[in-house]
Design a protein around this motif. Structure first.
Motif, PDB file in Angstrom:
ATOM      1  N   MET A  49       0.866  -1.170   0.000  1.00  0.00           N
ATOM      2  CA  MET A  49       0.000   0.000   0.000  1.00  0.00           C
ATOM      3  C   MET A  49       0.909   1.228   0.000  1.00  0.00           C
ATOM      4  O   MET A  49       1.634   1.470   0.958  1.00  0.00           O
ATOM      5  CB  MET A  49      -0.918  -0.006   1.225  1.00  0.00           C
ATOM      6  N   HIS A  51       0.550   4.416   0.268  1.00  0.00           N
ATOM      7  CA  HIS A  51       0.447   5.495   1.253  1.00  0.00           C
ATOM      8  C   HIS A  51       1.124   5.107   2.568  1.00  0.00           C
ATOM      9  O   HIS A  51       1.660   5.972   3.260  1.00  0.00           O
ATOM     10  CB  HIS A  51      -1.007   5.913   1.469  1.00  0.00           C
ATOM     11  N   VAL A  73      -2.698  12.173   0.866  1.00  0.00           N
ATOM     12  CA  VAL A  73      -3.248  10.956   0.286  1.00  0.00           C
ATOM     13  C   VAL A  73      -4.595  11.292  -0.338  1.00  0.00           C
ATOM     14  O   VAL A  73      -5.474  11.841   0.331  1.00  0.00           O
ATOM     15  CB  VAL A  73      -3.398   9.852   1.353  1.00  0.00           C
ATOM     16  N   HIS A  77      -7.346   3.582  -2.313  1.00  0.00           N
ATOM     17  CA  HIS A  77      -6.012   2.993  -2.345  1.00  0.00           C
ATOM     18  C   HIS A  77      -6.102   1.572  -2.881  1.00  0.00           C
ATOM     19  O   HIS A  77      -6.974   0.803  -2.482  1.00  0.00           O
ATOM     20  CB  HIS A  77      -5.392   2.962  -0.952  1.00  0.00           C
ATOM     21  N   SER A 112      -4.424   6.863  -6.669  1.00  0.00           N
ATOM     22  CA  SER A 112      -4.602   5.682  -7.508  1.00  0.00           C
ATOM     23  C   SER A 112      -5.285   6.074  -8.807  1.00  0.00           C
ATOM     24  O   SER A 112      -6.024   7.059  -8.861  1.00  0.00           O
ATOM     25  CB  SER A 112      -5.452   4.624  -6.784  1.00  0.00           C
ATOM     26  N   GLY A 117      -1.009   2.486  -8.642  1.00  0.00           N
ATOM     27  CA  GLY A 117      -0.773   3.443  -7.566  1.00  0.00           C
ATOM     28  C   GLY A 117       0.302   4.437  -7.955  1.00  0.00           C
ATOM     29  O   GLY A 117       1.323   4.070  -8.534  1.00  0.00           O
TER      30      GLY A 117
END
Length: 209
Positions: A49, A51, A73, A77, A112, A117
């Motif tokens: 992930m 972030h 952010v 995600h 995203s 991403g």
């Protein structure tokens, strides 16, 4: 007693720690460079992930008194395919470059898209004058940044190699109103077993058509 005041002693310790950190990053880049030159494979099959990885880097910079970057952010995600240490190395290199050659505010923006991403590192410095693609060539130094700090011309090359090894894409662009954007995108992680099941299902549907 060395005759140094507490303030001077603290400053010396901080300078030593900063230099040690810089050397660690340089060694990390040289290790990647060596692997690239020897044609070694990189293992990049881990769901991440972005972030969370970006937050790790930004928090580390804050703790060591390095680049003051703000993490932003945006939206949903998705897990991406990569390797955490390599992604951290890429983000760290881009953030440090922004701190060295750019100007505040420095933002790390994670989002995203249909490509996967994305991480973008934004600053409000003078930008760059060279062709964007040349910035990622080994040992290249942009004429605009030469007077603003020393460098080996390795970091951005390493970033490109790592991102492309992970199946992604990296770019650089001057920002409207001044400053630079350095960003990369990594593909969304899809489990191989799920992918095989979907491919088999598609093949079955085609055979029945």
């Amino acid at each position: 007693n060395d005759g140094l005041s507490e303030a001077v002693r603290s400053e010396l310790f901080q300078d030593t720690a900063t230099e040690a950190e810089r050397l660690v990053h340089l060694v990390d880049d040289l290790v990647v460079l060596s692997r690239v030159e020897r044609g070694k494979e990189f293992i990049v099959d881990e769901p991440l992930m972005l972030h969370h990885v970006a937050r790790t880097v930004v928090d580390a910079e804050t703790r060591r008194g390095g680049v003051a970057a703000e993490l932003r952010v945006v939206g949903r995600h998705v897990p991406v395919r990569g390797e955490q240490l390599y992604v951290e190395q890429v983000i760290s290199n881009l953030v440090r470059n922004a701190g060295k050659y750019g100007a505040p505010p420095i933002e790390v923006v994670v989002s995203s898209s249909s490509d996967g991403g994305t991480v973008r590192v934004l600053d409000r410095g003078r930008g760059f004058s060279a062709e964007a693609s040349a910035l990622f060539d080994l040992y290249f130094r942009d004429p605009t940044t030469l007077a603003r700090g020393s460098g080996a011309g390795i970091g951005l090359f390493v970033c490109r190699q790592l991102v492309e090894m992970m199946g992604g894409r990296i770019w650089a662009a001057n920002r409207p109103g001044g400053g630079a954007e350095f960003g990369f995108v990594l593909p969304e992680f899809v489990d191989d077993e799920v992918r095989r099941t979907e491919d088999d299902g598609a093949a079955d549907r085609e055979s029945l058509a």
